[in-house]
Write an enzyme that holds these catalytic residues in place. Sequence first.
Site, PDB file in Angstrom:
ATOM      1  N   ASN A   1      90.966  51.051  92.587  1.00 55.58           N
ATOM      2  CA  ASN A   1      91.758  50.030  91.896  1.00 55.58           C
ATOM      3  C   ASN A   1      91.156  49.754  90.533  1.00 55.58           C
ATOM      4  O   ASN A   1      89.945  49.836  90.343  1.00 55.58           O
ATOM      5  CB  ASN A   1      91.809  48.730  92.694  1.00 55.58           C
ATOM      6  CG  ASN A   1      92.855  47.789  92.117  1.00 55.58           C
ATOM      7  OD1 ASN A   1      94.045  48.060  92.206  1.00 55.58           O
ATOM      8  ND2 ASN A   1      92.423  46.720  91.466  1.00 55.58           N
TER       9      ASN A   1
ATOM     10  N   TYR B   1      89.955  41.741  84.801  1.00 58.19           N
ATOM     11  CA  TYR B   1      89.488  40.412  85.191  1.00 58.19           C
ATOM     12  C   TYR B   1      88.406  39.988  84.197  1.00 58.19           C
ATOM     13  O   TYR B   1      87.593  40.813  83.786  1.00 58.19           O
ATOM     14  CB  TYR B   1      88.873  40.416  86.598  1.00 58.19           C
ATOM     15  CG  TYR B   1      89.623  41.215  87.645  1.00 58.19           C
ATOM     16  CD1 TYR B   1      90.987  41.026  87.864  1.00 58.19           C
ATOM     17  CD2 TYR B   1      88.957  42.150  88.433  1.00 58.19           C
ATOM     18  CE1 TYR B   1      91.664  41.761  88.829  1.00 58.19           C
ATOM     19  CE2 TYR B   1      89.623  42.883  89.407  1.00 58.19           C
ATOM     20  CZ  TYR B   1      90.979  42.694  89.596  1.00 58.19           C
ATOM     21  OH  TYR B   1      91.628  43.428  90.549  1.00 58.19           O
ATOM     22  N   ARG B   2      88.379  38.703  83.868  1.00 58.38           N
ATOM     23  CA  ARG B   2      87.356  38.244  82.929  1.00 58.38           C
ATOM     24  C   ARG B   2      85.980  38.230  83.587  1.00 58.38           C
ATOM     25  O   ARG B   2      85.868  38.110  84.810  1.00 58.38           O
ATOM     26  CB  ARG B   2      87.716  36.857  82.431  1.00 58.38           C
ATOM     27  CG  ARG B   2      87.548  35.802  83.497  1.00 58.38           C
ATOM     28  CD  ARG B   2      87.823  34.421  82.912  1.00 58.38           C
ATOM     29  NE  ARG B   2      87.516  33.381  83.853  1.00 58.38           N
ATOM     30  CZ  ARG B   2      88.402  32.499  84.314  1.00 58.38           C
ATOM     31  NH1 ARG B   2      89.658  32.542  83.920  1.00 58.38           N
ATOM     32  NH2 ARG B   2      88.025  31.551  85.138  1.00 58.38           N
TER      33      ARG B   2
ATOM     34  N   TRP C   1      88.165  37.515  90.063  1.00 60.55           N
ATOM     35  CA  TRP C   1      89.455  38.076  90.504  1.00 60.55           C
ATOM     36  C   TRP C   1      90.179  37.021  91.307  1.00 60.55           C
ATOM     37  O   TRP C   1      89.594  36.340  92.158  1.00 60.55           O
ATOM     38  CB  TRP C   1      89.264  39.347  91.309  1.00 60.55           C
ATOM     39  CG  TRP C   1      88.109  39.343  92.241  1.00 60.55           C
ATOM     40  CD1 TRP C   1      87.793  38.377  93.165  1.00 60.55           C
ATOM     41  CD2 TRP C   1      87.084  40.335  92.326  1.00 60.55           C
ATOM     42  NE1 TRP C   1      86.653  38.720  93.815  1.00 60.55           N
ATOM     43  CE2 TRP C   1      86.187  39.915  93.339  1.00 60.55           C
ATOM     44  CE3 TRP C   1      86.849  41.551  91.670  1.00 60.55           C
ATOM     45  CZ2 TRP C   1      85.077  40.663  93.687  1.00 60.55           C
ATOM     46  CZ3 TRP C   1      85.754  42.280  92.023  1.00 60.55           C
ATOM     47  CH2 TRP C   1      84.880  41.833  93.023  1.00 60.55           C
TER      48      TRP C   1
ATOM     49  N   GLU D   1      96.497  52.442  89.616  1.00 64.83           N
ATOM     50  CA  GLU D   1      96.610  52.234  88.168  1.00 64.83           C
ATOM     51  C   GLU D   1      96.254  53.514  87.412  1.00 64.83           C
ATOM     52  O   GLU D   1      96.807  53.776  86.350  1.00 64.83           O
ATOM     53  CB  GLU D   1      95.669  51.115  87.700  1.00 64.83           C
ATOM     54  CG  GLU D   1      96.094  49.711  88.077  1.00 64.83           C
ATOM     55  CD  GLU D   1      95.711  49.300  89.493  1.00 64.83           C
ATOM     56  OE1 GLU D   1      94.957  50.047  90.140  1.00 64.83           O
ATOM     57  OE2 GLU D   1      96.168  48.236  89.947  1.00 64.83           O
TER      58      GLU D   1
ATOM     59  N   ASP E   1      92.585  29.559  79.319  1.00 68.04           N
ATOM     60  CA  ASP E   1      93.347  30.659  79.910  1.00 68.04           C
ATOM     61  C   ASP E   1      94.713  30.871  79.255  1.00 68.04           C
ATOM     62  O   ASP E   1      95.120  30.094  78.381  1.00 68.04           O
ATOM     63  CB  ASP E   1      93.489  30.407  81.416  1.00 68.04           C
ATOM     64  CG  ASP E   1      93.149  31.647  82.224  1.00 68.04           C
ATOM     65  OD1 ASP E   1      93.641  32.718  81.853  1.00 68.04           O
ATOM     66  OD2 ASP E   1      92.404  31.534  83.195  1.00 68.04           O
TER      67      ASP E   1
END
Length: 498
Positions: free
Chosen positions: A186, A190-191, A204, A250, A299
């Site tokens: 995967n 994600y930060r 996540w 992905e 965000d």
Amino acid sequence: MPFSDLRSFVEELDRRGQLRRVTVPVDPILEIAEIADRVSKSQAAGNAPPPPTDPVHGGRGGSALLFDNVKGSNIPLAINLYGSYERMRIALGCETFETLADRIEALLRPELPTTLMDKIRKLPDLARLAGFAPKVVRNGICQQVVRTDDANLFDLPVIQCWPGDAGRYITFAGIYTKDPDSGDRNVGMYRVQLFEPRMTAMHWHMHHDGARHHRRYAARGEKMPLAIVLGGNSVLPYAATCPLPPDVSELLLAGFLNGTGIELVPCRTIPLEVPANAEIVIEGYVDPKEKIREGPFGDHTGFYSLADDYPVFRVTAITHRRDPIYPTTIVGKPPQEDYYLGKATERIFLPLLRTLIPDVIDYSLPMFGAFHNCVFVKLRKEYPLQARKVMSAIWGAGQMAFAKLIIVVDEHVNVHDEQDVLFHVGANWDPRRDTMIVDGPMDILDHAAPFCGAGGKMGIDATRKIPGEGVVREWPDEIEMSPQIKALVDGRWKEYGL
Ligand SMILES: Cc1cc2nc3c(=O)[nH]c(=O)nc-3n(C[C@H](O)[C@H](O)[C@H](O)COP(=O)(O)O)c2cc1C
Ligand SMILES: [Mn+2]
């Protein structure tokens, strides 16, 4: 064609007048974010007209920015590389997003070969499909420099985005993990909040695949190998943000967009493979037992997401090419760079959405909705309460399930024009009769929801009402000039001297 690495993508943007260089020293703490925010909300570089699917907001996005001189680091920083329609198209190597949507549509609805000749003719297509799978190679530029014991995250020009942020965050990386049971890979964006030279948090959301993999390692009581990848093929950051169903790769999508499979190399200290052409790779492990208080972080909702406990990531190595470029982004009140990533998905996914919900002719995620807050949907109405069927289907479709407000309109309404949609809400909607309120899973970033990740949703049926939809009186026609008169006036427009 898309680009095989970040450097060649940046050079192409430069050639096309889409990149501005900042050579004076700038601070990675807040200063870069404020510059990027102003630029991304300004007029788009170049003179490509906005696409017809975004007549309202399409002209923004400014230029991509390259900061050569970031205080505290000798690595240059790139931001806003994907932050306009034109740059998104350059990154994905397409004329329009619709051409990609058409390629996906053709994949989804293959014409079945009937004769032997047909089958033979189809062979190259199948071979090409196989060619989209990632390929493991021996060497990659991402490992020109390998640092293990002396690896230090603070050597990177990691930015702090907003004043209330808990610290500095890596914001534009692909997080690579593997399912310990199936071996499926995967990639998610994600930060990553920096805490120590070799320790970060891993943020996540519980609905995302990285979190799912993490739960599987936790169930086995094993540490989870994980790689943070910066740069690589120009399609990769997009693929990492794409809302694919669990277990849809992905990297396969990236290979499809790229035209050939993404080349991967084995990591040096963990059992994972990463894109060979990446600029920087951070290798390490997440121990399921270890957590840390992460956030707050400004965000894409336009609000700070609150602090919460998230897994800890410990670095075992940082590898990079000689002279890497560090890519980053900021999120905040729209439009930012992520708006264009989202719009690419909106267009590319239309055929996929239509295989699930054939009633949908078109849809739009308007800018003000920051992805999940609002969806406009257009349908060709054929039977009573069809709009409600469509709303329910959307609330059952992947990440579209998070939609807080769905507005359904008839075929002649332009879902890419907020004014047109809201006009029809005002005109066609009876709040008591035409509103559906339900409960369901919510984006965990929705601070208005009564529970984290669960709350109310509303559907507004702004279509023309027909018998079977409650009490409906005689429905008047909408005003529209006749096509003959429009054509006549078009033809004579110059004559009027207006
Ligand atoms: C700039 C940016 C930052 C993001 N940050 C996060 C994040 O911190 N955590 C998260 O779970 N999703 C984040 N996302 C959204 C995910 O990348 C996206 O939903 C993706 O489809 C998740 O993939 P997955 O289902 O394979 O995990 C971010 C997206 C963008 C564009
Ligand atoms: Mn995924």
